[in-house]
Write a protein that holds these residues in place. Sequence first.
Motif, short mmCIF file in Angstrom:
data_model
loop_
_atom_site.label_atom_id
_atom_site.label_comp_id
_atom_site.label_asym_id
_atom_site.label_seq_id
_atom_site.Cartn_x
_atom_site.Cartn_y
_atom_site.Cartn_z
N GLU A 1 0.84 -1.19 0.00
CA GLU A 1 0.00 0.00 0.00
C GLU A 1 0.88 1.24 0.00
N PHE A 2 0.49 2.20 -0.81
CA PHE A 2 1.13 3.51 -0.77
C PHE A 2 0.23 4.39 0.09
N VAL A 3 0.64 4.60 1.34
CA VAL A 3 -0.17 5.34 2.30
C VAL A 3 0.13 6.83 2.14
N VAL A 4 -0.84 7.57 1.66
CA VAL A 4 -0.66 8.99 1.37
C VAL A 4 -0.87 9.82 2.63
N ASP A 5 0.12 10.59 3.02
CA ASP A 5 -0.03 11.45 4.20
C ASP A 5 0.02 12.93 3.86
N GLN A 6 0.20 13.24 2.56
CA GLN A 6 0.19 14.66 2.18
C GLN A 6 -0.11 14.81 0.69
N ILE A 7 -1.01 15.74 0.38
CA ILE A 7 -1.23 16.19 -0.99
C ILE A 7 -1.15 17.70 -0.95
N ALA A 8 -0.28 18.26 -1.76
CA ALA A 8 -0.06 19.70 -1.71
C ALA A 8 -0.01 20.31 -3.10
N PHE A 9 -0.56 21.51 -3.21
CA PHE A 9 -0.44 22.32 -4.42
C PHE A 9 0.54 23.44 -4.08
N LYS A 10 1.74 23.35 -4.65
CA LYS A 10 2.80 24.27 -4.26
C LYS A 10 2.98 24.17 -2.74
N GLU A 11 2.69 25.24 -2.01
CA GLU A 11 2.85 25.21 -0.55
C GLU A 11 1.53 25.01 0.19
N LEU A 12 0.44 24.84 -0.54
CA LEU A 12 -0.87 24.67 0.09
C LEU A 12 -1.17 23.20 0.29
N GLN A 13 -1.27 22.77 1.53
CA GLN A 13 -1.50 21.36 1.87
C GLN A 13 -2.98 21.10 2.11
N LEU A 14 -3.51 20.05 1.47
CA LEU A 14 -4.92 19.71 1.63
C LEU A 14 -5.17 19.06 2.99
N PRO A 15 -6.34 19.27 3.59
CA PRO A 15 -6.67 18.62 4.87
C PRO A 15 -6.81 17.12 4.68
N SER A 16 -6.61 16.36 5.76
CA SER A 16 -6.62 14.90 5.69
C SER A 16 -7.95 14.34 5.19
N ALA A 17 -9.06 14.98 5.56
CA ALA A 17 -10.38 14.48 5.12
C ALA A 17 -10.50 14.55 3.60
N LEU A 18 -9.96 15.60 2.99
CA LEU A 18 -10.02 15.73 1.54
C LEU A 18 -9.05 14.76 0.87
N ILE A 19 -7.91 14.49 1.52
CA ILE A 19 -6.97 13.51 1.00
C ILE A 19 -7.64 12.15 0.90
N GLU A 20 -8.39 11.77 1.93
CA GLU A 20 -9.08 10.48 1.92
C GLU A 20 -10.11 10.41 0.80
N LYS A 21 -10.83 11.51 0.55
CA LYS A 21 -11.82 11.52 -0.52
C LYS A 21 -11.17 11.30 -1.88
N ILE A 22 -10.03 11.93 -2.08
CA ILE A 22 -9.33 11.82 -3.37
C ILE A 22 -8.73 10.43 -3.55
N VAL A 23 -8.00 9.97 -2.53
CA VAL A 23 -7.28 8.69 -2.64
C VAL A 23 -8.25 7.51 -2.71
N SER A 24 -9.37 7.58 -2.01
CA SER A 24 -10.31 6.44 -1.98
C SER A 24 -10.95 6.19 -3.35
N ARG A 25 -10.84 7.15 -4.28
CA ARG A 25 -11.39 6.96 -5.62
C ARG A 25 -10.41 6.27 -6.57
N LEU A 26 -9.17 6.03 -6.09
CA LEU A 26 -8.13 5.47 -6.95
C LEU A 26 -8.08 3.95 -6.81
N ARG A 27 -7.85 3.27 -7.94
CA ARG A 27 -7.70 1.81 -7.98
C ARG A 27 -8.84 1.13 -7.24
N VAL A 28 -10.06 1.52 -7.56
CA VAL A 28 -11.24 1.02 -6.86
C VAL A 28 -11.35 -0.49 -6.96
N LYS A 29 -11.07 -1.05 -8.14
CA LYS A 29 -11.20 -2.50 -8.34
C LYS A 29 -10.20 -3.28 -7.50
#
Length: 227
Positions: free
Chosen positions: A163-191
């Motif tokens: 598993e690639f456990v994502v602990d940060q998603i950032a646009f330049k210096e703006l870091q997304l909150p953990s709840a939004l990270i989960e929403k984005i990552v949970s849509r990947l590799r669904v199958k």
Amino acid sequence: MFGCIWRLGCLLVLAVCAAAAWLTRDTWYPAARKRLHLAPAAATAPAVVATPDAKWEPLTPDGAARARAAIATLQSRSGRVYVDVAAGDLAAYAIGPAIRDLSHDSTGAEAVAHNERLYVRAMVNVADLADATALGPLASMLNGRQEVTVRGKLEVVGPGRAEFVVDQIAFKELQLPSALIEKIVSRLRVKDRGPATPKDAIPVAIPRELADIRIAKGHVVLYKSVP
């Protein structure tokens, strides 16, 4: 005259209070936002600076093939016990498919191994990650094509499973909150996701012989499962 002194004294007191509030903002500001029912303030992400031991490397089909060939050497009983692979090659092999899920028109994908984490960055269309509703207050700051950096740790969680456990998603210096990270990552590799797959993790299929993945000084080392 005394009125002027009074006003100067008031301004001095206000300046001292403002300075004290600024210096102690980490203790009272989050609680104040919560009490006022405001969204958490966006965090800033420190920049990842390339070093002689850790340099940004492109994600390419050839790199994925090199990583696949290196991992294959661990499947032989008489083969090596460990193998060193480039961060870009491993990212192309393990995370490349998820990046294509994330944004079909992503460009310039690169990876670097730094401080026991794997970083991947690319130019993506923000609309492919999340809609304006999910982004909330950040929607006004994030639109069009942006450089996004994903940080995480690639871990072997069982025979044939990583598993690639994502602990940060950032646009330049703006870091997304953990709840939004989960929403984005949970849509990947669904199958490929199972009931036990965390929402912030990307499942990666690996050979059963691959037992451990370690990052040190900009290098990624894969270890063989030894009976």
